[in-house]
Structure formats: C-alpha cells, structure tokens
Design a protein around this motif. Structure first.
Motif, mmCIF file in Angstrom:
data_model
loop_
_atom_site.group_PDB
_atom_site.id
_atom_site.type_symbol
_atom_site.label_atom_id
_atom_site.label_comp_id
_atom_site.label_asym_id
_atom_site.label_seq_id
_atom_site.Cartn_x
_atom_site.Cartn_y
_atom_site.Cartn_z
ATOM 1 N N THR A 158 0.851 -1.170 0.000
ATOM 2 C CA THR A 158 0.000 0.000 0.000
ATOM 3 C C THR A 158 0.894 1.229 0.000
ATOM 4 O O THR A 158 2.101 1.142 0.242
ATOM 5 C CB THR A 158 -0.944 0.003 1.220
ATOM 6 O OG1 THR A 158 -1.911 1.056 1.082
ATOM 7 C CG2 THR A 158 -0.169 0.218 2.518
ATOM 8 N N GLU A 159 0.310 2.380 -0.269
ATOM 9 C CA GLU A 159 1.072 3.625 -0.284
ATOM 10 C C GLU A 159 0.809 4.403 0.987
ATOM 11 O O GLU A 159 -0.323 4.490 1.460
ATOM 12 C CB GLU A 159 0.691 4.471 -1.511
ATOM 13 C CG GLU A 159 1.568 5.698 -1.695
ATOM 14 C CD GLU A 159 1.277 6.450 -2.978
ATOM 15 O OE1 GLU A 159 0.842 7.616 -2.888
ATOM 16 O OE2 GLU A 159 1.467 5.861 -4.059
ATOM 17 N N LEU A 160 1.871 4.963 1.539
ATOM 18 C CA LEU A 160 1.761 5.756 2.761
ATOM 19 C C LEU A 160 2.780 6.877 2.683
ATOM 20 O O LEU A 160 3.981 6.627 2.507
ATOM 21 C CB LEU A 160 2.007 4.877 3.987
ATOM 22 C CG LEU A 160 1.740 5.490 5.363
ATOM 23 C CD1 LEU A 160 0.273 5.934 5.479
ATOM 24 C CD2 LEU A 160 2.058 4.488 6.469
ATOM 25 N N ASP A 161 2.297 8.091 2.773
ATOM 26 C CA ASP A 161 3.169 9.274 2.683
ATOM 27 C C ASP A 161 3.984 9.272 1.389
ATOM 28 O O ASP A 161 5.154 9.659 1.369
ATOM 29 C CB ASP A 161 4.093 9.343 3.897
ATOM 30 C CG ASP A 161 4.748 10.720 4.042
ATOM 31 O OD1 ASP A 161 4.083 11.732 3.760
ATOM 32 O OD2 ASP A 161 5.937 10.782 4.416
ATOM 33 N N GLY A 162 3.376 8.802 0.307
ATOM 34 C CA GLY A 162 4.051 8.797 -0.976
ATOM 35 C C GLY A 162 5.067 7.694 -1.153
ATOM 36 O O GLY A 162 5.750 7.628 -2.179
ATOM 37 N N LYS A 163 5.190 6.788 -0.171
ATOM 38 C CA LYS A 163 6.131 5.679 -0.242
ATOM 39 C C LYS A 163 5.366 4.358 -0.247
ATOM 40 O O LYS A 163 4.223 4.278 0.200
ATOM 41 C CB LYS A 163 7.095 5.698 0.954
ATOM 42 C CG LYS A 163 7.952 6.955 1.052
ATOM 43 C CD LYS A 163 8.959 7.045 -0.079
ATOM 44 C CE LYS A 163 9.884 8.247 0.108
ATOM 45 N NZ LYS A 163 10.864 8.375 -0.994
ATOM 46 N N ARG A 164 6.017 3.328 -0.739
ATOM 47 C CA ARG A 164 5.408 2.006 -0.768
ATOM 48 C C ARG A 164 5.732 1.257 0.511
ATOM 49 O O ARG A 164 6.883 1.184 0.943
ATOM 50 C CB ARG A 164 5.929 1.223 -1.976
ATOM 51 C CG ARG A 164 5.281 -0.128 -2.211
ATOM 52 C CD ARG A 164 3.808 -0.054 -2.467
ATOM 53 N NE ARG A 164 3.447 0.891 -3.517
ATOM 54 C CZ ARG A 164 2.198 1.187 -3.851
ATOM 55 N NH1 ARG A 164 1.189 0.618 -3.204
ATOM 56 N NH2 ARG A 164 1.943 2.047 -4.809
ATOM 57 N N LEU A 165 4.704 0.710 1.156
ATOM 58 C CA LEU A 165 4.853 -0.115 2.348
ATOM 59 C C LEU A 165 4.402 -1.522 1.982
ATOM 60 O O LEU A 165 3.273 -1.721 1.537
ATOM 61 C CB LEU A 165 4.003 0.434 3.497
ATOM 62 C CG LEU A 165 4.020 -0.345 4.814
ATOM 63 C CD1 LEU A 165 5.419 -0.368 5.414
ATOM 64 C CD2 LEU A 165 3.024 0.260 5.806
ATOM 65 N N VAL A 166 5.291 -2.495 2.138
ATOM 66 C CA VAL A 166 5.009 -3.856 1.688
ATOM 67 C C VAL A 166 5.013 -4.824 2.864
ATOM 68 O O VAL A 166 5.648 -4.585 3.892
ATOM 69 C CB VAL A 166 6.037 -4.321 0.635
ATOM 70 C CG1 VAL A 166 6.013 -3.430 -0.586
ATOM 71 C CG2 VAL A 166 7.446 -4.372 1.226
ATOM 72 N N ALA A 167 4.296 -5.928 2.698
ATOM 73 C CA ALA A 167 4.259 -6.978 3.716
ATOM 74 C C ALA A 167 4.143 -8.325 3.020
ATOM 75 O O ALA A 167 3.346 -8.479 2.089
ATOM 76 C CB ALA A 167 3.079 -6.778 4.667
ATOM 77 N N LYS A 168 4.928 -9.279 3.460
ATOM 78 C CA LYS A 168 4.860 -10.639 2.932
ATOM 79 C C LYS A 168 4.386 -11.553 4.060
ATOM 80 O O LYS A 168 5.054 -11.686 5.087
ATOM 81 C CB LYS A 168 6.216 -11.110 2.409
ATOM 82 C CG LYS A 168 6.126 -12.450 1.662
ATOM 83 C CD LYS A 168 7.454 -12.811 1.029
ATOM 84 C CE LYS A 168 7.306 -14.023 0.093
ATOM 85 N NZ LYS A 168 6.877 -15.224 0.780
ATOM 86 N N TYR A 169 3.227 -12.167 3.856
ATOM 87 C CA TYR A 169 2.557 -12.933 4.896
ATOM 88 C C TYR A 169 2.838 -14.428 4.733
ATOM 89 O O TYR A 169 2.763 -14.963 3.629
ATOM 90 C CB TYR A 169 1.046 -12.706 4.814
ATOM 91 C CG TYR A 169 0.623 -11.262 4.942
ATOM 92 C CD1 TYR A 169 0.262 -10.724 6.171
ATOM 93 C CD2 TYR A 169 0.590 -10.430 3.822
ATOM 94 C CE1 TYR A 169 -0.130 -9.399 6.287
ATOM 95 C CE2 TYR A 169 0.201 -9.096 3.933
ATOM 96 C CZ TYR A 169 -0.150 -8.594 5.172
ATOM 97 O OH TYR A 169 -0.531 -7.264 5.278
ATOM 98 N N ASP A 170 3.097 -15.101 5.861
ATOM 99 C CA ASP A 170 3.190 -16.556 5.811
ATOM 100 C C ASP A 170 1.852 -17.139 5.377
ATOM 101 O O ASP A 170 1.793 -18.035 4.535
ATOM 102 C CB ASP A 170 3.583 -17.124 7.181
ATOM 103 C CG ASP A 170 5.031 -16.856 7.528
ATOM 104 O OD1 ASP A 170 5.807 -16.473 6.625
ATOM 105 O OD2 ASP A 170 5.400 -17.030 8.707
ATOM 106 N N LEU A 171 0.767 -16.616 5.952
ATOM 107 C CA LEU A 171 -0.567 -17.120 5.585
ATOM 108 C C LEU A 171 -1.631 -16.100 5.961
ATOM 109 O O LEU A 171 -1.579 -15.497 7.032
ATOM 110 C CB LEU A 171 -0.865 -18.438 6.313
ATOM 111 C CG LEU A 171 -2.214 -19.085 5.979
ATOM 112 C CD1 LEU A 171 -2.225 -19.593 4.542
ATOM 113 C CD2 LEU A 171 -2.534 -20.220 6.938
#
Length: 274
Positions: free
Chosen positions: A107-120
């Motif tokens: 998702t985008e936050l303050d013009g930067k990309r915030l990423v998350a990789k979920y196990d499940l």
C-alpha cells in the motif's frame, strides 16, 4: 546518501530503524554485506535457520494441497520433524477457510510504498481474517515485546488497506487478527485483535516513521543505538566498534530468531498492489 525515491518500506526495515538507525543505514541504504556471524555457535545457528526455512516451505506446500503424508516423509528427524508433527496436531488453519500462503501485499503511505509478505492469510466465511506467522525461535518472545514489534503493526495495517481483492470486499480492521504460531508452543499461539482505533494509531505512527526516515540523508543522521546489548547479534557490530564476537544462542534467545527472519529482499521484489 538520501533515501531513494522508489524505496519500499517493510516491517523489517522499519524495525531496523527503530532498533538502531545505523543498522538501518548500513542494511537498507548502503546495502552493505558485512562478513560477520549473527550468532554462535555458527553451525548450530545455520542449521536452525535452515530447518526454519524448511518448515515454512513445508507449510506452504501443505496449504497448496500436497498431502501431509508426503511432506512428513521429507521431515528427516530433529527439530523439523517435531515442528511438523506439532503443526499437524494443532492444525491452526482449516480447509474451509480461504487460504493465501506466502502472499505479498503493498500500500502507499506518505508517498512511499509499504510492503508486507505474509506466511498465511486465512479468510473465514463469516468475514473474519486471520494473519498467521510461523515462529520457530527456541523461546517465544514475551507478549509485550511482540505487541511492540513493527510486524504486529504493519501486517494488519497493510492487510486492511490492500486486502480487498483477496476478501472480495473492503476489510474492516475489527475483522483482522494477528496470530503468532510458535513451533515450541503449538497449542498457545499469541493472538492480537485489531480495531479501527488501532488502525488509525498505526497509520499515524507508520506515516510519522516514514516521513522522518525520508527526511534523513547522511550517515550522521543515523546514530548508533543507545543500548549496545542487541549488538551481540548484529553483523555490523565490529564496524560500529561494538565488539567482534557473536552472541551465544543460549543467552536471551528471543532476541535471536534463527529460521524466522529470512533474507527476503522486500525492496527488490516486484510490488503487488491490490
């Protein structure tokens, strides 16, 4: 050396900044590979990490539909076999749920990309959504420590913002739960419920962190951590003149989580936006 305009933040990079700004600088801006051990004894640490990676892969294959019996044959004794047996015995997920294993969201936050990789990510028919993270550390971390970790804030936040395509509808923060499943304590996962209030608090906090980091540039903007204790398990300790010998696995083991924090390079993974 300012933060690149296309830099993508993750729970790991933000945790680096909170724990030690200098570590963030070396690892995420300079991308400095430093030839030091994370923990001693080195062979035991390496084996534990390998087994942790194998366990994650086994669970992923199980979720994809490979029969448990076939996977059991590949668990050649030791910790891995025990973890797998305990996982099957506890069975923290159900086939009736929609299951998304090794799922990446951004998702985008303050013009930067915030990423998350979920196990499940597990979506129940009634709308509840559970995030599962498999932990293979020797000793579960205290609940208050996990509550303060960036993972506990980033993962539910990103899911609430970016998980609509998985769920088929907007996701309310109150429908999200974060589950830390410990291989050493299979029947007692650590569960954190989410809420609209927590979502708003996390958005403000994460935006503040990202804004602060984006305004920094030179190495002097990234001082060493005040507490040198965690430096025992940091590969940059000798570069920072905070010792050369790695910490022992037997001391404060929840400070070291072999097998959990893989070398996923979030900043180089092609972004997946929902």
């Amino acid at each position: 050396m300012a933060i690149p305009s296309d830099f993508q933040f993750s729970q790991a990079s933000l945790q680096d900044f909170v724990d030690c700004r200098r570590r963030f600088y070396y690892r995420n801006i300079q991308r400095l590979a430093w030839p030091a051990l994370e923990a001693e004894p080195a062979l035991a640490n390496e084996q534990w990490m390998k087994q942790g990676a194998d366990f994650h892969q086994m669970v992923h294959r199980f979720i994809l539909g490979i029969p448990a019996e076939r996977l059991t044959q590949s668990a050649a004794g030791g910790n891995l076999a025990q973890w797998w047996e305990d996982f099957l015995g506890a069975m923290p997920v159900e086939r009736s749920q929609q299951l998304f294993s090794e799922q990446m969201l951004s998702t985008e936050l303050d013009g930067k990309r915030l990423v998350a990789k979920y196990d499940l990510i597990a979506i129940e028919e009634g709308g509840m959504i559970q995030i599962f993270d498999w932990k293979t550390s020797r000793k579960p971390a205290p609940r208050e420590r996990m509550a303060a970790r960036l993972q506990t804030r980033v993962y539910p936040y990103v899911l609430a913002q970016a998980g609509q395509r998985l769920a088929g509808a907007p996701i309310g923060p109150k429908n999200i739960e974060m589950h830390y499943w410990y291989a050493s304590r299979p029947e007692q996962p650590e569960v954190f419920s989410y809420s609209q209030e927590q979502f708003q608090a996390d958005e403000s906090y994460l935006q503040g962190l990202i804004t602060e980091i984006s305004a920094l540039g030179e190495i002097d903007d990234f001082p060493l951590a005040g507490d040198a204790k965690p430096c025992r398990f940091c590969v940059y300790r000798s570069l920072c003149d905070r010792g050369e010998a790695a910490g022992e696995l037997g001391e404060d083991e929840f400070e070291v989580t072999p097998g959990e924090d893989f070398d996923f390079d979030f900043e180089q993974i092609e972004e997946i936006e929902f």
